[in-house]
Design an enzyme around this catalytic site. Structure first.
Site, PDB file in Angstrom:
ATOM      1  N   SER A 163       2.879  42.823 -49.753  1.00 40.83           N
ATOM      2  CA  SER A 163       1.547  43.430 -49.827  1.00 40.83           C
ATOM      3  C   SER A 163       1.648  44.950 -49.857  1.00 40.83           C
ATOM      4  CB  SER A 163       0.702  43.000 -48.628  1.00 40.83           C
ATOM      5  OG  SER A 163       1.187  43.600 -47.438  1.00 40.83           O
ATOM      6  N   LYS A 165       1.890  43.163 -34.400  1.00 39.99           N
ATOM      7  CA  LYS A 165       0.833  42.225 -33.983  1.00 39.99           C
ATOM      8  C   LYS A 165       0.996  40.855 -34.637  1.00 39.99           C
ATOM      9  CE  LYS A 165      -2.817  43.049 -37.397  1.00 39.99           C
ATOM     10  NZ  LYS A 165      -4.268  43.151 -37.579  1.00 39.99           N
ATOM     11  N   ASP A 166       1.787  40.774 -35.716  1.00 42.17           N
ATOM     12  CA  ASP A 166       2.025  39.484 -36.379  1.00 42.17           C
ATOM     13  C   ASP A 166       3.172  38.708 -35.753  1.00 42.17           C
ATOM     14  OD1 ASP A 166      -0.019  39.830 -38.219  1.00 42.17           O
ATOM     15  OD2 ASP A 166       1.274  40.785 -39.708  1.00 42.17           O
ATOM     16  N   THR A 211     -14.292  37.819 -40.138  1.00 42.46           N
ATOM     17  CA  THR A 211     -13.026  37.923 -39.417  1.00 42.46           C
ATOM     18  C   THR A 211     -12.479  36.524 -39.193  1.00 42.46           C
ATOM     19  OG1 THR A 211     -11.868  38.690 -37.441  1.00 42.46           O
ATOM     20  CG2 THR A 211     -14.116  37.906 -37.132  1.00 42.46           C
ATOM     21  N   ARG A 235      -9.476  36.287 -31.387  1.00 44.57           N
ATOM     22  CA  ARG A 235      -9.637  37.402 -30.454  1.00 44.57           C
ATOM     23  C   ARG A 235     -10.849  38.255 -30.833  1.00 44.57           C
ATOM     24  NH1 ARG A 235      -8.746  42.662 -31.338  1.00 44.57           N
ATOM     25  NH2 ARG A 235      -7.777  42.195 -33.324  1.00 44.57           N
ATOM     26  N   ARG A 236     -10.919  38.630 -32.087  1.00 47.56           N
ATOM     27  CA  ARG A 236     -12.050  39.441 -32.535  1.00 47.56           C
ATOM     28  C   ARG A 236     -13.352  38.656 -32.426  1.00 47.56           C
ATOM     29  NH1 ARG A 236      -9.056  41.770 -37.984  1.00 47.56           N
ATOM     30  NH2 ARG A 236      -8.149  43.658 -37.060  1.00 47.56           N
ATOM     31  N   LYS A 237     -13.323  37.392 -32.844  1.00 49.20           N
ATOM     32  CA  LYS A 237     -14.543  36.579 -32.844  1.00 49.20           C
ATOM     33  C   LYS A 237     -15.136  36.495 -31.444  1.00 49.20           C
ATOM     34  CE  LYS A 237     -16.246  32.037 -34.426  1.00 49.20           C
ATOM     35  NZ  LYS A 237     -16.813  31.519 -33.165  1.00 49.20           N
ATOM     36  N   ARG A 239      -9.790  35.820 -45.292  1.00 50.37           N
ATOM     37  CA  ARG A 239      -8.358  36.061 -45.422  1.00 50.37           C
ATOM     38  C   ARG A 239      -8.104  36.915 -46.641  1.00 50.37           C
ATOM     39  NH1 ARG A 239      -3.578  32.490 -45.473  1.00 50.37           N
ATOM     40  NH2 ARG A 239      -2.755  34.609 -45.466  1.00 50.37           N
ATOM     41  N   GLY A 240      -6.854  37.306 -46.827  1.00 50.02           N
ATOM     42  CA  GLY A 240      -6.486  38.153 -47.953  1.00 50.02           C
ATOM     43  C   GLY A 240      -6.053  39.525 -47.472  1.00 50.02           C
ATOM     44  N   ASN A 241      -5.444  40.305 -48.384  1.00 51.33           N
ATOM     45  CA  ASN A 241      -5.031  41.650 -48.006  1.00 51.33           C
ATOM     46  C   ASN A 241      -6.249  42.576 -47.896  1.00 51.33           C
ATOM     47  OD1 ASN A 241      -5.698  42.512 -50.675  1.00 51.33           O
ATOM     48  ND2 ASN A 241      -3.658  41.948 -51.389  1.00 51.33           N
ATOM     49  N   ARG A 278     -10.225  41.895 -49.053  1.00 45.24           N
ATOM     50  CA  ARG A 278     -11.318  41.843 -48.076  1.00 45.24           C
ATOM     51  C   ARG A 278     -12.396  42.871 -48.396  1.00 45.24           C
ATOM     52  NH1 ARG A 278      -8.741  39.989 -42.281  1.00 45.24           N
ATOM     53  NH2 ARG A 278      -7.037  38.770 -43.145  1.00 45.24           N
ATOM     54  N   CYS A 308      -1.538  32.139 -32.394  1.00 45.87           N
ATOM     55  CA  CYS A 308      -2.540  32.716 -33.278  1.00 45.87           C
ATOM     56  C   CYS A 308      -3.961  32.264 -32.970  1.00 45.87           C
ATOM     57  CB  CYS A 308      -2.205  32.422 -34.741  1.00 45.87           C
ATOM     58  SG  CYS A 308      -2.373  30.690 -35.208  1.00 45.87           S
TER      59      CYS A 308
END
Length: 246
Positions: free
Chosen positions: A9, A74-75, A112, A116-118, A136-138, A142, A224
């Site tokens: 990416s 973070k991944d 999202t 975590r964000r949700k 999803r997606g780069n 998005r 995840c």
């Protein structure tokens, strides 16, 4: 010559470029495709979780086709790494924060895919009838989905926007970021020549802060789908802010 493995990416290549500029040797970037890259519309938890972005790179390290794997920290899952591999270094942390692009209003669609964000957004916008829809997606994909009206607003990591030089209006969200967010990690085979070279560019404070965050993630056996966020700041003492949702 150090072979630097990375996903294909734009953001991953930007991170790899940062690493190559730091390393005190000749470098060659080797692009590796992960299952997550090959299946951009499939939810991450259905194709192996966060580790799906790391596994392919780790296998190339073990196969000796690359010397250094570049990850967004973070991944990287919180469980124990392969016994032959290690995070040899991290670069100085960029912004750890999440940002909102677009508009939030009663009944809006907010994009999202992060549990975590949700969880935090549902609390933040509890007075609004916000519909949180997976995305999803780069970053470019998005942003395109936001621009064509599929979403009224989306959440991105500020560090990614900085790395790609994307100039957009956004607001920084008052939520706790993901473990390791904004940090580039260099993974190598233990005790290898590449490991020694990578350790020379390690940012010590960022390393200690993110190790604390990752210790929490490992301690709760996070993956995840775990609704956990953590951010360590300061030094002597390092302070850890964390939230966890059932």
């Amino acid at each position: 010559m150090i072979r630097v493995g990375v996903r294909g990416s734009k953001l991953a290549l930007a991170y790899a470029d940062c690493v190559c500029k730091k390393l005190s040797c000749d470098t060659e970037i080797v692009v590796i495709k992960s299952a997550g890259d090959l299946n951009p519309d499939v939810p991450i938890h259905e194709i192996g979780g966060k580790g799906v972005f790391c596994n392919a790179l780790e296998q190339e390290l073990l196969n000796d086709t690359i010397d250094v794997a570049v990850h967004s920290l973070k991944d990287m899952p919180g469980d124990v790494e392969h016994p032959l591999l290690e995070i040899s270094a991290v670069l100085e942390r960029n912004s750890p924060y999440d940002v909102l692009l677009g508009n939030v209003f009663d009944g809006c669609v907010l994009g999202t895919s992060s549990p975590r964000r949700k969880a935090q957004l549902e609390e933040l916008y509890s007075d609004l009838n916000v519909v949180i829809k997976p995305i999803r997606g780069n970053i470019d994909t998005r942003l395109e989905k936001l621009d064509n009206g599929e979403y009224d607003a989306i959440i991105l990591a500020q560090a990614g926007l900085h790395a790609l030089g994307i100039d957009r209006n956004y607001i920084k969200l008052p939520i706790v970021p993901a473990v390791g967010q904004g940090t580039i990690a260099l993974q190598t085979v233990k005790n290898s020549e590449a490991s020694m070279i990578a350790k020379q560019v390690n940012h010590e404070l960022t390393y200690r802060q993110t190790q604390l965050e990752r210790a929490l993630l490992k301690g709760i056996n996070g993956n995840c789908t775990t609704k956990v966020a953590a951010y360590a700041s300061g030094d002597n003492p390092i302070k850890l802010e964390a939230v966890y949702y059932d």
